[in-house]
Design a protein around this motif. Structure first.
Motif, short mmCIF file in Angstrom:
data_model
loop_
_atom_site.label_atom_id
_atom_site.label_comp_id
_atom_site.label_asym_id
_atom_site.label_seq_id
_atom_site.Cartn_x
_atom_site.Cartn_y
_atom_site.Cartn_z
N ASP A 406 0.85 -1.20 0.00
CA ASP A 406 0.00 0.00 0.00
C ASP A 406 0.88 1.25 0.00
OD1 ASP A 406 -2.07 1.74 0.09
OD2 ASP A 406 -3.02 0.91 1.89
N PRO A 407 1.58 1.51 -1.11
CA PRO A 407 2.45 2.70 -1.13
C PRO A 407 1.67 4.01 -1.09
CG PRO A 407 2.32 1.68 -3.31
CD PRO A 407 1.62 0.76 -2.37
N LYS A 408 0.41 3.99 -1.56
CA LYS A 408 -0.37 5.23 -1.55
C LYS A 408 -0.62 5.72 -0.13
CE LYS A 408 -2.76 4.30 -5.92
NZ LYS A 408 -4.08 4.11 -6.59
N THR A 409 -0.93 4.80 0.77
CA THR A 409 -1.17 5.20 2.15
C THR A 409 0.11 5.69 2.80
OG1 THR A 409 -2.98 3.60 2.36
CG2 THR A 409 -1.98 4.39 4.39
N ILE A 410 1.21 5.00 2.54
CA ILE A 410 2.48 5.39 3.15
C ILE A 410 2.94 6.75 2.64
CG2 ILE A 410 4.90 4.74 3.42
CD1 ILE A 410 3.00 3.00 4.97
N MET A 411 2.66 7.06 1.36
CA MET A 411 3.16 8.28 0.76
C MET A 411 2.19 9.45 0.87
SD MET A 411 6.11 7.35 -0.04
CE MET A 411 6.61 8.85 -0.87
N LEU A 412 1.11 9.30 1.64
CA LEU A 412 0.22 10.44 1.84
C LEU A 412 0.99 11.59 2.48
CD1 LEU A 412 -3.10 8.78 3.12
CD2 LEU A 412 -2.69 9.89 0.92
N PRO A 413 0.85 12.80 1.96
CA PRO A 413 1.66 13.92 2.47
C PRO A 413 1.36 14.21 3.94
CG PRO A 413 -0.07 14.71 1.01
CD PRO A 413 -0.08 13.23 0.89
N ILE A 414 2.41 14.41 4.70
CA ILE A 414 2.27 14.74 6.11
C ILE A 414 1.93 16.22 6.24
CG2 ILE A 414 3.47 14.76 8.34
CD1 ILE A 414 5.23 12.52 7.35
N PRO A 415 1.02 16.59 7.12
CA PRO A 415 0.71 18.01 7.33
C PRO A 415 1.96 18.82 7.64
CG PRO A 415 -0.91 16.65 8.44
CD PRO A 415 0.14 15.71 7.91
N PHE A 416 1.94 20.09 7.20
CA PHE A 416 3.14 20.92 7.25
C PHE A 416 3.62 21.15 8.68
CE2 PHE A 416 5.18 25.17 7.27
CZ PHE A 416 6.29 24.84 6.53
N PHE A 417 2.69 21.39 9.61
CA PHE A 417 3.12 21.68 10.98
C PHE A 417 3.73 20.44 11.63
CE2 PHE A 417 -1.10 19.99 11.45
CZ PHE A 417 -1.09 19.29 12.65
N ILE A 418 3.28 19.23 11.23
CA ILE A 418 3.88 18.00 11.75
C ILE A 418 5.29 17.82 11.18
CG2 ILE A 418 3.69 15.49 11.79
CD1 ILE A 418 0.69 15.81 11.90
N THR A 419 5.45 18.14 9.89
CA THR A 419 6.79 18.08 9.28
C THR A 419 7.75 19.02 9.98
OG1 THR A 419 5.74 17.57 7.15
CG2 THR A 419 8.04 18.28 7.11
N GLN A 420 7.30 20.22 10.31
CA GLN A 420 8.14 21.18 11.02
C GLN A 420 8.56 20.62 12.39
OE1 GLN A 420 5.52 24.64 10.84
NE2 GLN A 420 7.04 25.70 9.60
#
Length: 491
Positions: A406-420
């Motif tokens: 399930d690469p689509k689920t794994i590659m869902l973009p992480i929200p920007f504030f979580i990335t920060q």
């Protein structure tokens, strides 16, 4: 037949028992230096020296029928079973059934070989064969994961139907978020229904799981870091799996404080008791009372001795990176539990999910002990232990299955504030690592060199004292000194 002389040994193989009465205490015989680093029982390993964190063990050296390998007995029973299937049993005309039975039989033969012939690990209680069995199960499970990894997504999920016909069907994920009111005034019949709705079978599972993990890791701060970090991972990944969506009080009160915290507390209390209790072992038939015999049988299912883990992550760069790797692998194995059942369509209450948890409970303790030995004594343990190697390979293979299925689920973009947030955490860890193991060491060496130079210059500038002057020798003493070699030659 004379009873073997009691021996004093030091080992790192599990817990012992305290004598029930003074009649059951082990007589150590005449005074002799203690034997360190060797367990006087089957499965014990000899070591050149005993660590300060390792408990002392008193063992009378009894070697009964229970501790023997029984390789010929197992081979005879296995041969009889194969002869019966070949000559006396009629093979069913069912290809699918015969395929399943052949795979199971192959696995059982491999387990029989491993239980009797595989290399012993660091634990020996209740029996070394028990831990050899789980080592072979690790090999079988890793081979199964490799087989699933090399299938297409459709074939892999269809193959799960051969294990259980109920599998292979997509399942909805349960969302634990939603209404997060602790007290719901709108529900007059049960205003606390949100709390009771969260009180499912996973609450005792959380407590029991963290109690066992504490016994594996044997360190309070590392357990708390893993517990808190996993809650942050659930916050970060709830956009991928609805199962991660929980209320704030479910994250921090129910999970971290109540379930995980209580499990860690009870685990640390158990570790404190294990580090202080005596380890005195006697053969079952050498104990005179029935109460002592029953107690000895019960303590057979506890470790042989105890080693206190002192991770000391800030002592050097190697240990710091090793501790970071352990935390990372723990968190990855935790995430694999949720992602595997999601990509392979297994309900949380399915017995395969429970068997996987039971598997990691049995192999995790051995793996952590082998990792600690490899870190703490690299001169003696020159390579990573076999169970630790397999656990690491299994964890990585499980994650690769998730990525492939399930690469689509794994590659869902992480929200920007979580990335920060994660970038900030990684930068802080890298900054502290550079300061602690590079900048700080360079600064300390520079200060030490400067201090030595200042002490050397001050020593040179100090006026010479009378005691430091060399005495002036007289002419007679010089003459006598010159005549000494001549006198020696004449003599």
């Amino acid at each position: 037949m004379a009873k073997p002389e009691p021996k004093k040994s030091s080992s790192s193989l599990g817990f012992g028992n305290k004598p029930a009465s003074e009649e059951q205490e082990v007589s150590n015989g005449p005074a002799e230096p203690p034997v360190t680093g060797a367990a006087h029982e089957p499965g014990g390993r000899s070591k050149p020296g005993k660590r300060s964190t390792e408990s002392e063990v008193y063992d009378d050296g009894t070697n009964t029928f229970f501790w023997r390998a029984h390789t010929l007995t197992v081979l005879f029973i296995l041969t009889c079973a194969l002869v019966y299937v070949t000559l006396l049993e009629e093979t069913p005309q069912d290809t699918a059934y015969n395929t399943k039975r052949g795979i199971v039989a192959s696995i059982l033969v491999f387990l029989c070989f491993g239980v009797t012939q595989a290399k012993d690990g660091p634990f020996s209680r209740p029996h070394p064969a028990y831990w050899r069995f789980w080592l072979c199960v690790s090999v079988v499970y890793e081979l199964f994961l490799i087989f699933i990894l090399f299938q297409t997504v459709q074939d892999g999920r269809l193959f799960m139907k051969y294990i259980d016909a109920k599998l292979g069907v997509p399942l909805p994920e349960r969302d634990y978020g939603g209404n997060c009111l602790i007290y719901d005034p709108g529900n007059t019949t049960d205003p606390f229904h949100n709390i009771w709705d969260k009180m499912d079978g996973f609450v005792p599972a959380h407590f029991l799981g963290w109690y066992i993990k504490t016994l594996m890791i044997r360190d309070w701060w590392m357990c708390m870091i893993i517990s808190v970090m996993f809650e942050f991972l659930e916050y970060s990944l709830e956009h991928q799996l609805p199962n991660f969506s929980e209320c704030w009080w479910d994250h921090w009160i129910m999970d971290v404080l109540v379930c995980n915290g209580l499990g860690i507390y009870c685990g640390m209390k158990t570790l404190g008791w294990l580090s202080m209790k005596p380890y005195q072992w006697q053969g079952l038939w050498n104990i005179p009372t029935y109460k002592g015999k029953i107690k000895r049988i019960a303590f057979q299912f506890t470790p042989y001795s105890w080693v206190k883990f002192e991770w000391r992550p800030a002592s050097n760069l190697r240990r710091w990176l090793a501790v970071l790797g352990i935390i990372f692998m723990f968190l990855l194995a935790e995430l694999n539990t949720f992602y595997l059942k999601f990509v392979l369509w297994m309900p949380p209450e399915h017995y395969l999910v429970l068997l996987r948890l039971v598997f990691f409970v049995n192999v995790g303790g051995v793996a952590m002990r082998e990792i600690y030995d490899f870190m703490d004594d690299p001169k003696f343990h020159k390579k990573l232990g076999q169970q630790a190697w397999l656990v690491a390979a299994i964890t990585v293979t499980e994650f690769l299955i998730v990525v492939k299925y399930d690469p689509k689920t794994i590659m869902l973009p992480i929200p920007f504030f979580i990335t920060q947030f994660w970038i900030l955490g990684i930068v802080l860890i890298l900054t502290w690592t550079l300061w602690r193991f590079f900048i700080r060491d360079i600064t300390l060496r520079y200060k030490e060199t400067r201090r030595r130079k200042q002490e050397g210059s001050a020593e040179r500038e100090r006026p010479p004292s009378n005691s430091s002057k060399t005495p002036v020798t007289s002419g007679r003493s010089k003459l006598n000194g010159d005549m000494d070699p001549l006198r020696q030659r004449k003599s």
